[in-house]
Design a protein around this motif. Sequence first.
Motif, PDB file in Angstrom:
ATOM      1  N   LEU A   1       0.843  -1.193   0.000  1.00  0.00           N
ATOM      2  CA  LEU A   1       0.000   0.000   0.000  1.00  0.00           C
ATOM      3  C   LEU A   1       0.881   1.246   0.000  1.00  0.00           C
ATOM      4  CD1 LEU A   1      -2.630  -0.999   2.739  1.00  0.00           C
ATOM      5  CD2 LEU A   1      -2.821  -1.271   0.249  1.00  0.00           C
ATOM      6  N   ARG A   2       0.635   2.135  -0.912  1.00  0.00           N
ATOM      7  CA  ARG A   2       1.279   3.450  -0.931  1.00  0.00           C
ATOM      8  C   ARG A   2       0.217   4.499  -0.621  1.00  0.00           C
ATOM      9  NH1 ARG A   2       6.450   3.669  -3.189  1.00  0.00           N
ATOM     10  NH2 ARG A   2       7.167   1.707  -4.143  1.00  0.00           N
ATOM     11  N   ASP A   3       0.400   5.164   0.501  1.00  0.00           N
ATOM     12  CA  ASP A   3      -0.595   6.148   0.982  1.00  0.00           C
ATOM     13  C   ASP A   3      -1.985   5.519   1.067  1.00  0.00           C
ATOM     14  OD1 ASP A   3       1.335   8.211   1.145  1.00  0.00           O
ATOM     15  OD2 ASP A   3       1.127   8.574  -1.012  1.00  0.00           O
ATOM     16  N   GLY A   4      -2.002   4.265   1.521  1.00  0.00           N
ATOM     17  CA  GLY A   4      -3.268   3.574   1.729  1.00  0.00           C
ATOM     18  C   GLY A   4      -3.887   2.967   0.494  1.00  0.00           C
ATOM     19  N   VAL A   5      -3.219   3.123  -0.657  1.00  0.00           N
ATOM     20  CA  VAL A   5      -3.764   2.623  -1.918  1.00  0.00           C
ATOM     21  C   VAL A   5      -2.857   1.503  -2.435  1.00  0.00           C
ATOM     22  CG1 VAL A   5      -4.371   3.221  -4.293  1.00  0.00           C
ATOM     23  CG2 VAL A   5      -4.756   4.875  -2.443  1.00  0.00           C
ATOM     24  N   VAL A   6      -3.467   0.422  -2.967  1.00  0.00           N
ATOM     25  CA  VAL A   6      -2.685  -0.697  -3.492  1.00  0.00           C
ATOM     26  C   VAL A   6      -1.776  -0.225  -4.620  1.00  0.00           C
ATOM     27  CG1 VAL A   6      -2.838  -2.861  -4.787  1.00  0.00           C
ATOM     28  CG2 VAL A   6      -4.345  -2.467  -2.829  1.00  0.00           C
ATOM     29  N   SER A   7      -0.514  -0.617  -4.541  1.00  0.00           N
ATOM     30  CA  SER A   7       0.471  -0.296  -5.580  1.00  0.00           C
ATOM     31  C   SER A   7       0.561  -1.490  -6.522  1.00  0.00           C
ATOM     32  CB  SER A   7       1.831  -0.002  -4.952  1.00  0.00           C
ATOM     33  OG  SER A   7       2.791   0.281  -5.937  1.00  0.00           O
ATOM     34  N   PRO A   8       0.068  -1.376  -7.748  1.00  0.00           N
ATOM     35  CA  PRO A   8       0.012  -2.538  -8.647  1.00  0.00           C
ATOM     36  C   PRO A   8       1.388  -3.168  -8.860  1.00  0.00           C
ATOM     37  CG  PRO A   8      -1.268  -0.709  -9.529  1.00  0.00           C
ATOM     38  CD  PRO A   8      -0.501  -0.169  -8.370  1.00  0.00           C
ATOM     39  N   GLY A   9       1.436  -4.479  -8.707  1.00  0.00           N
ATOM     40  CA  GLY A   9       2.646  -5.215  -9.022  1.00  0.00           C
ATOM     41  C   GLY A   9       3.671  -5.278  -7.910  1.00  0.00           C
ATOM     42  N   GLU A  10       3.386  -4.712  -6.738  1.00  0.00           N
ATOM     43  CA  GLU A  10       4.328  -4.735  -5.620  1.00  0.00           C
ATOM     44  C   GLU A  10       3.715  -5.505  -4.450  1.00  0.00           C
ATOM     45  OE1 GLU A  10       7.141  -0.871  -5.870  1.00  0.00           O
ATOM     46  OE2 GLU A  10       5.101  -0.463  -5.153  1.00  0.00           O
ATOM     47  N   TYR A  11       4.497  -6.443  -3.900  1.00  0.00           N
ATOM     48  CA  TYR A  11       3.985  -7.343  -2.864  1.00  0.00           C
ATOM     49  C   TYR A  11       5.054  -7.567  -1.799  1.00  0.00           C
ATOM     50  CZ  TYR A  11       0.654  -8.211  -6.599  1.00  0.00           C
ATOM     51  OH  TYR A  11      -0.274  -8.040  -7.594  1.00  0.00           O
ATOM     52  N   VAL A  12       4.623  -8.066  -0.652  1.00  0.00           N
ATOM     53  CA  VAL A  12       5.542  -8.427   0.433  1.00  0.00           C
ATOM     54  C   VAL A  12       5.113  -9.751   1.046  1.00  0.00           C
ATOM     55  CG1 VAL A  12       6.398  -6.133   1.097  1.00  0.00           C
ATOM     56  CG2 VAL A  12       4.200  -6.936   1.995  1.00  0.00           C
ATOM     57  N   ALA A  13       6.097 -10.458   1.616  1.00  0.00           N
ATOM     58  CA  ALA A  13       5.819 -11.688   2.365  1.00  0.00           C
ATOM     59  C   ALA A  13       6.895 -11.834   3.432  1.00  0.00           C
ATOM     60  CB  ALA A  13       5.803 -12.902   1.441  1.00  0.00           C
ATOM     61  N   GLY A  14       6.579 -12.614   4.465  1.00  0.00           N
ATOM     62  CA  GLY A  14       7.544 -12.851   5.531  1.00  0.00           C
ATOM     63  C   GLY A  14       7.560 -11.747   6.570  1.00  0.00           C
ATOM     64  N   TRP A  15       8.688 -11.613   7.246  1.00  0.00           N
ATOM     65  CA  TRP A  15       8.781 -10.680   8.371  1.00  0.00           C
ATOM     66  C   TRP A  15       8.578  -9.228   7.970  1.00  0.00           C
ATOM     67  CZ3 TRP A  15      13.500 -12.656  11.730  1.00  0.00           C
ATOM     68  CH2 TRP A  15      13.081 -13.786  12.448  1.00  0.00           C
ATOM     69  N   ILE A  16       8.967  -8.839   6.768  1.00  0.00           N
ATOM     70  CA  ILE A  16       8.781  -7.441   6.361  1.00  0.00           C
ATOM     71  C   ILE A  16       7.298  -7.154   6.130  1.00  0.00           C
ATOM     72  CG2 ILE A  16       8.990  -7.741   3.850  1.00  0.00           C
ATOM     73  CD1 ILE A  16      10.564  -4.924   6.037  1.00  0.00           C
ATOM     74  N   LYS A  17       6.502  -8.217   6.021  1.00  0.00           N
ATOM     75  CA  LYS A  17       5.050  -8.086   5.854  1.00  0.00           C
ATOM     76  C   LYS A  17       4.331  -8.088   7.199  1.00  0.00           C
ATOM     77  CE  LYS A  17       1.163 -10.941   4.163  1.00  0.00           C
ATOM     78  NZ  LYS A  17       0.841 -12.231   3.503  1.00  0.00           N
ATOM     79  N   ARG A  18       4.701  -9.055   8.071  1.00  0.00           N
ATOM     80  CA  ARG A  18       3.914  -9.253   9.291  1.00  0.00           C
ATOM     81  C   ARG A  18       4.671  -8.939  10.573  1.00  0.00           C
ATOM     82  NH1 ARG A  18       5.835 -14.403   7.959  1.00  0.00           N
ATOM     83  NH2 ARG A  18       6.719 -15.534   9.749  1.00  0.00           N
ATOM     84  N   GLY A  19       5.974  -8.607  10.465  1.00  0.00           N
ATOM     85  CA  GLY A  19       6.800  -8.435  11.651  1.00  0.00           C
ATOM     86  C   GLY A  19       7.493  -9.743  12.004  1.00  0.00           C
ATOM     87  N   PRO A  20       8.536  -9.681  12.854  1.00  0.00           N
ATOM     88  CA  PRO A  20       9.344 -10.866  13.161  1.00  0.00           C
ATOM     89  C   PRO A  20       8.667 -11.791  14.159  1.00  0.00           C
ATOM     90  CG  PRO A  20      10.207  -8.974  14.341  1.00  0.00           C
ATOM     91  CD  PRO A  20       9.091  -8.459  13.482  1.00  0.00           C
ATOM     92  N   THR A  21       7.660 -12.503  13.681  1.00  0.00           N
ATOM     93  CA  THR A  21       6.898 -13.398  14.539  1.00  0.00           C
ATOM     94  C   THR A  21       6.848 -14.791  13.924  1.00  0.00           C
ATOM     95  OG1 THR A  21       4.821 -12.845  13.437  1.00  0.00           O
ATOM     96  CG2 THR A  21       5.435 -11.515  15.349  1.00  0.00           C
ATOM     97  N   GLY A  22       6.624 -15.784  14.773  1.00  0.00           N
ATOM     98  CA  GLY A  22       6.445 -17.145  14.293  1.00  0.00           C
ATOM     99  C   GLY A  22       7.746 -17.887  14.081  1.00  0.00           C
ATOM    100  N   VAL A  23       7.627 -19.122  13.593  1.00  0.00           N
ATOM    101  CA  VAL A  23       8.770 -19.972  13.296  1.00  0.00           C
ATOM    102  C   VAL A  23       8.905 -20.086  11.788  1.00  0.00           C
ATOM    103  CG1 VAL A  23       8.607 -21.239  15.466  1.00  0.00           C
ATOM    104  CG2 VAL A  23       7.293 -22.022  13.465  1.00  0.00           C
TER     105      VAL A  23
END
Length: 446
Positions: free
Chosen positions: A342-364
């Motif tokens: 999200l850029r300024d609350g709006v979906v940025s086409p073609g850009e995605y995240v996964a893992g800790w940079i998405k949800r924070g350093p949690t889980g195994v």
Amino acid sequence: MLRVAVVGSGPSGCYTAQTLVQLDPEVRVDVLDRLPCPYGLVRYGVAPDHEKIKSLQGNLRTVLEHDRVRFLGGVLVGGPGGLSVARLRTLYHAVVYCVGAATDRHLGIPGEELPGSWSATEFVSWYSAHPDATDAGFVRGVRSAVVIGVGNVAVDVTRMLVRGAGELRPTDMPQAALDTLTASGVAEVHMVGRRGPSQARFTTKELRELGALPDTEVILDPAELEMDAGYVDSAALPAVQRRNVEALRGWAAAPARHAARRIRMRFFLRPVELLADGGRVGAVRFERTAPDGHGGITGTGRYEDVTAQLVLRSVGYRGVPLEGLPFDAASGTVPQAEGRVLRDGVVSPGEYVAGWIKRGPTGVIGTNRPCAKETATSLLADAPALVRREVPRDPLEALRAAGVEPVQWAGWQAIERAEAALGARLGRGVVKLADWDALLGAARSE
């Protein structure tokens, strides 16, 4: 044909690539990493004596050897001298950032920057042969160490500090780190948590390993343990915490063994200052805490100084901004919705995240699977719109034109052969190469 770049070759990046090729028979995925070696924290964050966890590299390897997945190492994205986020976006229909949480949390107390005070991350990087790490003399002249934190990383570094040559030699630890650790004079390690034992974050398997170390005893103060209501009556605790408490009870009741090395597990102590001695850390001042009756703790105004020439903080990881991507400083993550940036609350086409940079350093490690699947599913739902944009037929040619010569899979295999050869020369198994020149020299030799 949908072309996707995944930035980061750790578990979240590999699981994202795996899900994409499983769900779409046409997609082509390039997995980029700034290092010439794949696997992220599985290579550079898992303790060298944890062979079972390190064996997960085999699962990640299968992903990176898929005929529609290509590993491109040595590719820096963002930052000085790196490929910009904007430029990378022009080379692929979609980009998934799986860059983890690259720094550690600080204590924010006086004396934290004294020589001899380090993050556990820095220590782990050194003995894991991360090419950015340096031998900072972590254990030189150290007799007593304090590890602040009671999670699995804290358990790992505590164990490494008291391991002997016989136990470390069979691992892939770099020779310089092996020599340094086995020659160290560390006789006592205090592992300290600000809450009680029933709230500790370590898992039982890792905890129990401390009690199986040769010529090492685990010492606990029953009075500290009994301040914790969950320790006194563990029946209502979740299974992991209940098993942890059982292990701690066994050690607390055991007679003293007078072993050569001691691990002192301490609870209800909050660090308030690192004290200097001769220009470097000499002790840690802790405030005694107590349960506040509401699941938290409160300070008591009573203090205790613990002598230490080495302090390792292990209080969590934190994401860092990647130039060109939005970043939420409060959470240390990239703003997103179901993996879409999200850029300024709006979906940025073609850009995605996964893992800790998405949800924070949690889980195994396994927590990255459903996280990656959510992101990959979002990306593939967007694919009909994404493929309308024209991109190069082969992004590798564009990368080379930009002055980037990636280390491909054959280069990584050459590094593996060089590490096996180094181990053979040293009379050991595989031994990691520990610096950029050695890694890149091996990769180019292919």
